[in-house]
Design an enzyme around this catalytic site. Structure first.
Site, PDB file in Angstrom:
ATOM      1  CG  HIS A   1      39.841  41.099  44.879  1.00 35.44           C
ATOM      2  ND1 HIS A   1      39.252  40.471  45.933  1.00 35.44           N
ATOM      3  CD2 HIS A   1      39.507  40.406  43.786  1.00 35.44           C
ATOM      4  CE1 HIS A   1      38.589  39.443  45.484  1.00 35.44           C
ATOM      5  NE2 HIS A   1      38.721  39.373  44.197  1.00 35.44           N
TER       6      HIS A   1
ATOM      7  CB  CYS B   1      38.195  45.741  26.570  1.00 36.66           C
ATOM      8  SG  CYS B   1      37.145  44.401  27.131  1.00 36.66           S
TER       9      CYS B   1
HETATM   10  C1  PEP Z   1      38.891  39.973  29.940  1.00 37.84           C
HETATM   11  O1  PEP Z   1      38.563  38.842  30.281  1.00 37.84           O
HETATM   12  O2  PEP Z   1      39.681  40.211  29.008  1.00 37.84           O
HETATM   13  C2  PEP Z   1      38.338  41.161  30.625  1.00 37.84           C
HETATM   14  C3  PEP Z   1      38.566  42.372  30.177  1.00 37.84           C
HETATM   15  O3  PEP Z   1      37.643  40.924  31.764  1.00 37.84           O
HETATM   16  P1  PEP Z   1      38.328  40.638  33.189  1.00 37.84           P
HETATM   17  O4  PEP Z   1      39.803  40.772  33.019  1.00 37.84           O
HETATM   18  O5  PEP Z   1      37.732  41.609  34.129  1.00 37.84           O
HETATM   19  O6  PEP Z   1      37.887  39.224  33.433  1.00 37.84           O
END
Ligand code: PEP
Ligand code: MG
Length: 749
Positions: free
Chosen positions: A363, A676
């Site tokens: 985190h 993303c």
């Molecule tokens: C991902 O898994 O690519 C994502 C954007 O979510 P996180 O990194 O928050 O799991």
């Protein structure tokens, strides 16, 4: 007998202190000390070896060996008996040194005539500083009392080394904390930074390792331990009903009341150490053991003891975690580890962060990324090496820290910073231009966010919107579940700050590595494949409803975009969407203004969703590929596991073909699609995603400039051909071919 030994030991320590107090230069002090020890222990030889660099020991003073070998004789860690003591941080006591395993003959010292050898590590709280050796002609094993006495002396030497007592004329060993150090770590957030060390938990300085009056010291220790016990009891009552916290504190309490611990510290005091030095001696032993115990549970307990010793030292020295030191200019935070809330407290004041522990997915790392502060994790023994105020340079590209760099390193590093600043200027000049490739295709670049602190980047980076707002960060950085009104106010502020730009709010993605501090962790064998994200949301709809209500109220008549994480099958999306519709209807009944428009999408993070029925692609309003998760499941390679994380290239043809398939399915149904995950922010990866048809990419704000700059220099039709040709040639990854194309483009500009 024991008493006589204690008096002897105290006498020796008293003489050492006098040597310390003298005006002598560093080398003279060392010489005097070896003489004092040899005489008082009745040995022909006493030598002090100190670390020159991380793995070289140097003979720095001797009584009895050839004086000409001082500062000449060196050995590697683990080499010879001395190297062995340093490496294992353990005593070597042998009556027949030449026959002992690991003995190395060093003719320049003339030591082969000495039969017995006793070497003890000079260490300060587990950090090895050198080795103290006594040797005698007669073959005999040193007694337990003698070993103990030498350990006590070594402890005092460690304190003296730390205090810089041996720095001086050219020949003397410079103190460890004045030498340049290069340490390596893992990059948590890219970027370079120059500044001064700010220790999150400053080290306690013990300036009085030797004491005259054991009785006074024993009383000081006992009363400090009394205070420590009271504070542990208070912690226990504050833990309330939290069972996990209670268990940890119970373990603390057990140590605080341990008779063995107390007895050993009192023994050290009787032999002449001050109360502080006695605590540190125990702490050193525990730390040395910590490095060797394979059992994780025992290691945890030893680290509890370590923490407790720190508390005790703070009580004894009156040095709280706030030592009154002033934060230096351009502070670079150095810590073993840090929680996300503490990091947020420091906020943007910090130029960089260097952690001894931590992980890329922790985190704290997420917060550091959100604040765009360069971060390195797993950086060796940085908290032992660094002192408050030290000059430090952090290279978040190479994963290197230069502590107290020499001039040539510092100037090369500054050149690098200047080059980066020039690049930033170039990026700023195209901030308001579109990411339009040579072929005319335009790619929308959005940014990822999760904290209010991210929002200013929306304007400065030129992002067209927030493509991913990770709502769990607000839940992770608190000690209790946030209230609906708090969330509604926060989301409203986010929308205000976005000034009409689209913000994709992702509902809570907890579980896996993101465990809320106030939720009972689930003991799951594979948390990344476990009860997480939408699975928790659908099984415990209360939290999801509360969050959806907060979002609707925050929108208050403005458009709202919501995305569900980790959807693995159509039904999950349908059920979540139904929850959204129900919540809207309820909010309307309650008289709240509904959003003017609502878009509901899903993240594609599991391979299964790529093969969902066509109907899913028709129903879902948009999809965003969460490449961080998708890639780990596609290759079955844990994103948190340093060993396998980078094993499979994102530009591997299998993965690119899979992504291309997703693009085609979305094209077929007219579903809006974005990417993303972190890879969208890496220029070459982003170029390939654009070439295979992604038209929206969402990334860290700092990546927008570099990605846009590359896209504008390339022709996506050409890149697509390069990718297909490389695939036809049977290459495993298209990276080399695309890189070659990129280089040719750059050369042509
Ligand atoms: C991902 O898994 O690519 C994502 C954007 O979510 P996180 O990194 O928050 O799991
Ligand atoms: Mg994810």
């Amino acid at each position: 007998m024991v008493e006589r030994f204690e008096t002897e030991s105290r006498k020796l320590l008293g003489r050492l202190r006098d040597a310390m107090a003298s005006d002598d230069a560093g080398q003279e002090r060392l010489d005097k000390i070896t003489h004092l020890i040899a005489t008082s222990m009745g040995c022909e030889v006493c030598s002090i070896y100190l670390f020159r660099d991380e793995d070289t020991l140097e003979l720095c003073a001797t009584e009895g060996l050839n004086k000409a070998s001082v500062h000449q004789t060196r050995m590697k860690l683990g080499e010879g008996l001395v190297g062995r003591v340093a490496k294992r941080k353990a005593v070597v006591n042998t009556p027949d040194a030449p026959q002992a395993p690991g003995f190395r003959f060093m003719p320049e010292t003339g030591e082969e005539i000495y039969s017995s050898f006793l070497g003890v590590p000079i260490q300060r709280i587990g950090a090895a500083l050198g080795v103290l050796v006594v040797q005698s002609r007669t073959a005999r094993e040193y007694s337990a009392d003698e070993v103990y006495a030498l350990e006590v002396v070594a402890m005092v030497l460690a304190e003296m080394t730390e205090l810089g007592a041996f720095v001086g004329d050219g020949a003397a060993m410079s103190a460890r904390h004045s030498q340049p150090v290069l340490l390596r770590g893992t990059v948590g957030q890219e970027g370079v930074a120059e500044g001064h060390v700010w220790l999150h938990e400053p080290r306690v300085v013990v300036s009085n390792p030797i004491a005259d009056d054991p009785e006074t010291e024993a009383i000081r220790l006992e009363s400090a331990v009394g205070l420590l016990r009271i504070s542990v009891d208070q912690m226990l009552s504050m833990a309330g009903g939290d069972k996990d916290q209670q268990q940890v504190i119970e373990a603390y309490r057990m140590f605080a009341n341990s008779k063995g611990w107390m007895r050993r510290m009192l023994e050290s005091i009787s032999s002449g150490l001050s109360a502080e030095a006695a605590v540190e001696k125990e702490q050193s032993t525990a730390r040395a053991r910590m490095g060797q115990v394979p059992d994780a549970y025992l290691r945890e307990r030893l680290s509890d003891l370590d923490d407790l010793s720190n508390r005790l030292l703070r009580i004894l020295t009156g040095q709280g975690s706030d030592t009154g030191a002033e934060m230096p200019k351009n502070p670079i935070l150095v810590a073993r580890n840090i929680g996300p809330a503490e990091l947020l407290d420091y906020g943007r004041k910090l130029r960089g962060i260097v952690l001894e522990g931590g992980s890329v997915g922790s985190h704290a790392a997420i917060v550091a990324r959100a604040l765009a502060i360069p971060l390195l994790v797993h950086v060796g023994r940085i908290t032992d090496d660094a002192l408050n105020g030290d000059h430090i340079m952090l290279d978040g590209e190479q994963g290197i820290v230069h502590l107290r760099p020499d001039d040539s390193v510092a100037s090369a590093f500054r050149d690098k910073i200047a080059m980066q600043a020039a690049a930033q200027e170039r990026y700023a000049s195209i901030r308001d231009e579109p990411a339009q490739a040579k072929c005319g295709s335009i790619v929308q670049l959005h940014m990822n966010a999760g904290l209010m602190a991210d929002l200013p980047s929306l304007q400065s980076s030129g992002a067209e919107g927030v493509g991913l707002f990770r709502t769990e960060l607000q839940f992770l950085v608190r000690n209790q579940m946030p209230k609906r009104t708090e969330l509604a106010a926060l989301y409203a502020r986010v929308l205000d700050a976005a000034q009409g730009k689209r913000v994709v709010f992702r509902t809570l993605d907890i579980g896996s590595d993101k465990v809320l501090p106030y939720m009972k962790p689930n003991d799951e064998p594979n948390p990344a494949l476990g009860w997480r994200a939408i699975r928790v949301g659908l099984d415990k709809p209360g939290i999801m409803r509360m969050q959806l209500q907060a979002l609707i109220r925050a929108a208050n008549g403005r458009p709202l975009t919501v995305m569900f994480p980790f959807v693995a099958q159509f039904e999950e999306y349908r059920d979540a969407r139904a929850e959204m519709d129900k919540t809207m209807a309820r909010e309307e009944r309650l008289g709240h203004v509904l959003p003017s428009e609502i878009e509901v999408g899903a993240m594609l993070e599991t391979p299964s969703l790529a093969f969902a029925p066509r109907k899913f692609f028709e129903e879902v309003e948009f999809l965003s590929v969460g490449g961080n998760d998708l890639k780990q499941f596609f290759f079955a390679a844990d994103r948190e596991n340093e060993r396998v994380r980078r094993r499979y290239d994102t530009l591997n043809v299998s993965y690119l073909s899979f992504l291309e398939g997703i693009v085609e399915r979305c094209r077929d149904t007219g579903t809006s699609l974005s990417f993303c995950g972190e890879d969208a922010g890496r220029p070459v990866e982003a170029l390939c995603f654009a070439a295979i048809g992604f038209r929206i990419l969402s990334m860290r704000p700092a990546s927008i400039g570099p990605v846009k700059s590359l896209l504008r220099r390339c022709n996506l039709d050409d890149v697509r051909r390069v990718i297909h040709d490389a695939r036809d040639r049977g290459e495993m990854s298209v990276r080399a071919a695309v890189m070659e194309y990129v280089r040719a483009q750059s050369a042509a500009q």
